[in-house]
Design an enzyme around this catalytic site. Sequence first.
Site, PDB file in Angstrom:
ATOM      1  N   HIS A   1      21.464  27.095  18.472  1.00  0.00           N
ATOM      2  CA  HIS A   1      20.060  27.204  18.859  1.00  0.00           C
ATOM      3  C   HIS A   1      19.256  27.921  17.781  1.00  0.00           C
ATOM      4  O   HIS A   1      18.191  27.468  17.363  1.00  0.00           O
ATOM      5  CB  HIS A   1      19.973  27.978  20.190  1.00  0.00           C
ATOM      6  CG  HIS A   1      18.580  28.202  20.656  1.00  0.00           C
ATOM      7  ND1 HIS A   1      17.881  29.353  20.375  1.00  0.00           N
ATOM      8  CD2 HIS A   1      17.735  27.411  21.357  1.00  0.00           C
ATOM      9  CE1 HIS A   1      16.670  29.269  20.893  1.00  0.00           C
ATOM     10  NE2 HIS A   1      16.558  28.100  21.500  1.00  0.00           N
TER      11      HIS A   1
ATOM     12  N   CYS B   1      21.274  11.506  14.711  1.00  0.00           N
ATOM     13  CA  CYS B   1      20.341  12.592  15.000  1.00  0.00           C
ATOM     14  C   CYS B   1      21.044  13.928  15.023  1.00  0.00           C
ATOM     15  O   CYS B   1      20.468  14.941  15.360  1.00  0.00           O
ATOM     16  CB  CYS B   1      19.576  12.329  16.293  1.00  0.00           C
ATOM     17  SG  CYS B   1      20.629  12.143  17.728  1.00  0.00           S
TER      18      CYS B   1
HETATM   19  C1  PEP Z   1      24.682  16.162  18.443  1.00  0.00           C
HETATM   20  O1  PEP Z   1      25.595  16.385  19.219  1.00  0.00           O
HETATM   21  O2  PEP Z   1      24.855  15.863  17.244  1.00  0.00           O
HETATM   22  C2  PEP Z   1      23.290  16.244  18.904  1.00  0.00           C
HETATM   23  C3  PEP Z   1      22.296  15.816  18.148  1.00  0.00           C
HETATM   24  O3  PEP Z   1      23.072  16.807  20.128  1.00  0.00           O
HETATM   25  P1  PEP Z   1      23.072  18.392  20.395  1.00  0.00           P
HETATM   26  O4  PEP Z   1      23.115  19.083  19.062  1.00  0.00           O
HETATM   27  O5  PEP Z   1      21.838  18.676  21.144  1.00  0.00           O
HETATM   28  O6  PEP Z   1      24.320  18.552  21.186  1.00  0.00           O
END
Ligand code: PEP
Length: 775
Positions: free
Chosen positions: A417, A727
């Site tokens: 975070h 992403c």
């Molecule tokens: C991921 O897991 O790469 C992702 C983009 O989701 P998060 O980081 O929110 O788990």
Amino acid sequence: MAVLWLDDVTADDLETVGGKGASLGELTGAGLPVPPGFVVTAGTYRTFIEEAGIDDELFAAMDIDPEDSAALREAEQTAEDLILGTELPDSVRDEILEAYRSMGDGEAFVAVRSSATAEDLPDASFAGQQETFLNVREEALVQRVKECWASLFSQRAIYYRQQKGFPHSEVDIAVVVQQMVDAEKSGVMFTSHPSTGEPEIIIEAAWGLGEAVVSGSVSPDNYVVDRETAAVEQVTVADKKLLMEKDLETGETVERPVEEEKREAQVLGDDEIARLVELGRQVEDHYGTPQDVEWAVYEGEVYMLQSRPITTISDSAASSGGPASQEREAATNGGVDTTPGTGGATTDSDDDEVLLHGLGASPGIVSGTVRVVTKLDHLDQVAEGDIIVTEMTMPDMVPAMKRAVGIITDEGGMTSHAAIVSRELGVPAVVGTGSATSALSDGQTVTIDGDKGTIRQGTVSKTEEEHEPVEAVRPETPVKPMTATEVKVNVSIPEAAERAAATGADGVGLLRIEHMVLSLGVTPEKYIADHGADAYVDELVSGIREVAEEFYPRPVRARTLDAPTDEFRELEGGDSEPNEHNPMLGWRGIRRSLDKPDVFEQELRAFKRLYEMGYDNVELMLPLVNDASDVETAVEHMEAVGIDPEKRRWGVMIETPASALSIEELAGCGIDFASFGTNDLTQYTLAVDRNNGNVADRFDELHPAVLSLIGDVIEKCREMGVDTSICGQAGSKPAMVDFLVKKGVTSISANIDAVRDVQHEVKRTEQKLILDDIR
Ligand code: PEP
Ligand code: MG
């Protein structure tokens, strides 16, 4: 007179015929090939509301708080009821129909296009705010004109005007009624480079009607032409899967797959490019400013459908020109150089001692006063200019993180975070130091280097302060290389939307809604119990809208909730969360959503509301799915709240090996895209906890096993016509970008601070591929 023919209109008639009408009239007058048509004037609309006596009620209904979703919805409904529910005087109706009948054989298909008087002004692009109807004939014409009028009061339009300070009562709307061009091919053309202002004509072209290009539902071919010599400098032929065209039976605009042999064929021939360049020069000369033109080809003729000034070229870019000066662009926060190697700042501090090492999570060098923050602390103690030192940041710390100049944590990796949020805020950060909260003390002055991951005693040396402020060398508009692979941006906090949009990214590849929920300070279940489901939906709508508005019409991929139970436990109501041994493997993402359909459906209602408000750029993404049954059940919930999956763009995250291995079944569920969440995909493939510093050196998104899963998914998706993207954090790494572009990924979504580099990396890799092909 209710109508004016385009032949009789010039740019001076803006108040009478709106921006689009004035521009089309001006183009017609300049001898450019514009399809014939007429304008139902703005005065006709104004007289209609005034004579019917609905004007006062209409404008009074707009006097609302635009952040109140329910009030916005009500305002839109009132406007629609008033305008559509009031008869048009016969004399006006007759005049419109008479003009229509005199076009062609009286059976012509026409486009009915809104032309607001505040639309397409040089200083504010209102693109896409109001309705356009294609393939309209006599029986629907008058109704469509009124619907255009009513669209002046769509929720988006009301919100947008409030935000920009345009009084509702001062905006009028004209309607252009113009012969349809049954485009065989169409697209857009920038008569100068849209960000640098260089004399380069950029053309985008696809098969069928231009709506497919403008709405972003197809990746068009891209042509770069030297405006002076007319030499074609670059042609990028895209795989054009879809086209839009008129259904010959119903006259409606429909989407169809492109025939196999035309999918990868070049849309424009040399003659057509030459003709477009000629028109591009003519139109830019005519206006004296760079133009953004919509065009179409029908029976060998090129028609111009619209032209408006390009609003994205910055003054500095337009005047100072040369790409070299543009290259100095540096994302910045508060005058701190956050781009390594561009500002010339020295990393020396008065006392050169490195106190701590961690991961450089958000770039930039900054000095400040340490403020150690524990979970029980009052965050208002964090003052402007402090450096927050904490075990791990939590969502409720964001307001304090905005005030801080730097962030240091004990725990967390590059995908934590703290790392994600500080990058979005542009605040330098070092995470995972292990012991900052005990090693540093309140009031101490330190310098953090968010690239190297170091914390030093003391302040940065004078040389840095004397350095030219970064703002002075930063152009307002970034230089964006044109690439066939789209480059998007990740957003986790809506407040970062403006910074994110300013990168020139092609959209948002991941909007995490967790933050909107966690920042309520209460679990969704408790929030709904205390305030009702509608209030929860309103919160989500307002957060997602902030981003969707900033990016419109660029697509924004918003993901349904994916917060682990340990984060929920921190919130009010968190006592009822299960105590999980391993929350990363636990009750999160789609698993929780499907177990709690009453909460999940409220999220889906928020998407539905956004669609109704006109945010057709919002795409829905499901996290942590494993197999088709997860997706099928989610689709049932979408349908239950009234979302038609066929009509919307939606897809899934590929975050578990199971989902990668079942990609064919997932594709069979009707997904439009699959997006690699490499943070989780790496953690689950390698069995390495992404948040555990002890194994951070084993967290390798480029591990052959991870790449093998990704490569296979891209290949299968290409066969099945499903878009792919990334992403996760790895999308910001050059080696991953290289790998993905070579595999043929559709888009890459990067962190705000990395978008620029990724755009250039994509461009380099694409060019290399083209060259390798030729050689
Ligand atoms: C991921 O897991 O790469 C992702 C983009 O989701 P998060 O980081 O929110 O788990
Ligand atoms: Mg994930």
